[in-house]
Design an enzyme around this catalytic site. Structure first.
Site, mmCIF file in Angstrom:
data_model
loop_
_atom_site.group_PDB
_atom_site.id
_atom_site.type_symbol
_atom_site.label_atom_id
_atom_site.label_comp_id
_atom_site.label_asym_id
_atom_site.label_seq_id
_atom_site.Cartn_x
_atom_site.Cartn_y
_atom_site.Cartn_z
ATOM 1 C CG PHE A 11 48.076 46.381 -1.504
ATOM 2 C CD1 PHE A 11 48.917 45.509 -2.182
ATOM 3 C CD2 PHE A 11 47.664 47.539 -2.159
ATOM 4 C CE1 PHE A 11 49.342 45.783 -3.479
ATOM 5 C CE2 PHE A 11 48.067 47.822 -3.459
ATOM 6 C CZ PHE A 11 48.916 46.933 -4.115
ATOM 7 C CB THR A 99 49.203 41.209 8.093
ATOM 8 O OG1 THR A 99 49.450 39.967 8.753
ATOM 9 C CG2 THR A 99 48.256 40.979 6.904
ATOM 10 C CE LYS A 128 59.979 40.392 13.662
ATOM 11 N NZ LYS A 128 59.955 41.382 12.607
ATOM 12 N N GLY A 209 63.838 56.023 9.414
ATOM 13 C CA GLY A 209 62.904 54.946 9.059
ATOM 14 C C GLY A 209 63.377 53.567 9.489
ATOM 15 C CD GLU A 212 58.907 48.711 13.484
ATOM 16 O OE1 GLU A 212 57.842 49.163 13.057
ATOM 17 O OE2 GLU A 212 59.689 48.038 12.782
ATOM 18 C CG ASP A 223 62.924 42.780 15.563
ATOM 19 O OD1 ASP A 223 61.926 42.415 14.920
ATOM 20 O OD2 ASP A 223 64.046 42.944 15.050
ATOM 21 C CE LYS A 227 64.140 40.342 12.848
ATOM 22 N NZ LYS A 227 64.683 41.698 12.782
HETATM 23 N N1 HSE Z 1 62.776 47.006 13.012
HETATM 24 C C1 HSE Z 1 63.630 45.928 12.605
HETATM 25 C C2 HSE Z 1 65.065 46.426 12.525
HETATM 26 C C3 HSE Z 1 63.256 45.313 11.296
HETATM 27 O O1 HSE Z 1 65.347 47.551 12.886
HETATM 28 O O2 HSE Z 1 65.931 45.667 12.098
HETATM 29 C C4 HSE Z 1 62.092 44.357 11.388
HETATM 30 O O3 HSE Z 1 62.407 43.203 12.115
#
Ligand code: HSE
Length: 358
Positions: A11, A99, A128, A209, A212, A223, A227
């Site tokens: 949440f 989560t 993911k 923002g 991370e 990351d 994907k």
């Molecule tokens: N931190 C990622 C981005 C988003 O900057 O696109 C989450 O996958």
């Protein structure tokens, strides 16, 4: 009217934004799409658990700060997240899993998804980890239990990439997928073009923002690697694991590289790609690529994302939109719920086949 009872797992920003959408748009959804949504359980590591078979009043929860004051003092509440009990034991139709992503083994989200599917509940997730690492097994499990497993938000948040490929591009042969799939790195590349140096651009991305707190996975390409695994497996039918996708990030690029590229009519982008080879295997990678300015991905700027599908009859078809954000990702969950609702009307055999081969 059909009503779906939901359990929200996690949440934080995303599931809170989904709860907000349910509060704000519930009536509209009922009128337009013919179903109502009711949240009957929430499990969160910080706030604890909350179970109300007659429906949770979401507005007071949304008025409080995330994780505060916790669910312990509320009727049906506990300081203990009781995650397995909530997922397996509380009667509900759909589990919305949001989560954190664990790229190493997908846990604890992987267990959350398994428990839900084994209990005969539909699952939608933005995570993911389970999709990239165990997507095929989870689809099979969902099919065995006659429920849906939807994961649109695992790639490009609510921008409909997976569903575009599966539904809107049906009948085309897709030979490859490539995209800008990390907003943080794309923002940083844009700032390098403006002459800002790398550490400063990273700080800006964090302040806005996008990045991370630890931006390693964003700028080093990990990351995007997850994907690419998801796209290769879901769209091209590959059976890739993380290590099958080579990775190089953007950390070594400088403003001078950007200027040199611009002088040659090129723009550096962090591109994730997967392409079918003649022998049916898939070449998948993440790397900075200097794209010609007329390339469909070259004009994607700032934190925006885009994915191009290479098709036989249409050539490149590109979908562009946000790749992150609470509300944007919550919309992915909502679109998954809509897909689950629409699949209820489809004959069971077709659903089973789409789940297995999807
Ligand atoms: N931190 C990622 C981005 C988003 O900057 O696109 C989450 O996958």
């Amino acid at each position: 009217m059909t009503r779906y009872d939901l359990a929200l797992i996690g949440f934080g920003g995303v599931n809170r934004a989904l709860a907000q959408l349910i509060v704000e748009r519930g009536d509209e959804l009922a009128t337009e799409l013919g179903f109502a949504l009711r949240v009957v359980a929430i499990s969160d590591l910080r706030a604890g658990s909350l179970v109300r078979g007659d429906g949770i009043d979401l507005a007071p929860l949304l008025a409080a700060k995330p994780g505060e004051p916790g669910f312990a003092g509320l009727p049906g509440g506990s300081a203990d997240p009781r995650t397995e009990q909530v997922i397996s034991g509380v009667p509900c139709d759909i589990v919305a899993e949001a989560t954190f992503t664990n790229p190493a083994d997908g846990e604890p989200a992987l267990s959350h998804v398994r428990w839900a599917l084994e209990a005969g509940k539909h699952v939608c997730t933005t995570n993911k980890g389970p999709v990239a690492l165990h997507g095929r097994a989870l689809r099979r499990l969902a099919a065995e239990h006659g429920v849906g497993f939807e994961c649109e938000g695992s790639v490009l948040s609510g921008t409909p990439v997976l569903r575009t490929a599966r539904r809107l591009l049906a009948g085309l042969r897709i030979s490859g997928v490539e995209g800008i799939m990390n907003g943080t790195s794309n923002y940083i590349l844009g700032r390098l073009e403006d002459g800002v140096d790398f550490p400063e651009a990273v700080k800006e991305a964090q302040a806005l923002g996008y990045a991370e707190a630890d931006p390693t996975a964003d700028v080093e390409g990990f990351d995007v690697q997850l994907k690419v695994v998801i796209l290769a497996n879901e769209v091209l039918g590959a059976g890739l694991r993380r290590d099958d996708v080579s990775v190089r990030g953007i950390a070594r690029l400088t403003p001078a590289d950007m200027r040199d590229a611009a002088a040659r009519g090129l723009r550096w982008k962090l591109v994730g790609s997967a392409a079918l080879r003649e022998d049916g295997t898939v070449d998948a990678r993440v790397a900075p690529v200097a794209l010609p300015v007329e390339h469909p991905l070259a004009c994607v700027s700032g934190p925006a994302n885009a994915v191009s599908f290479h098709t036989d009859l249409l050539g490149a078809v590109t979908v562009s939109g946000p790749g992150a954000g609470r509300v944007e990702t919550a919309y992915a969950l909502l679109s998954d719920i809509i897909a689950i609702h629409q699949r209820q009307a489809v004959p069971a055999r077709a659903v089973l086949e789409e789940s297995l081969h999807g």
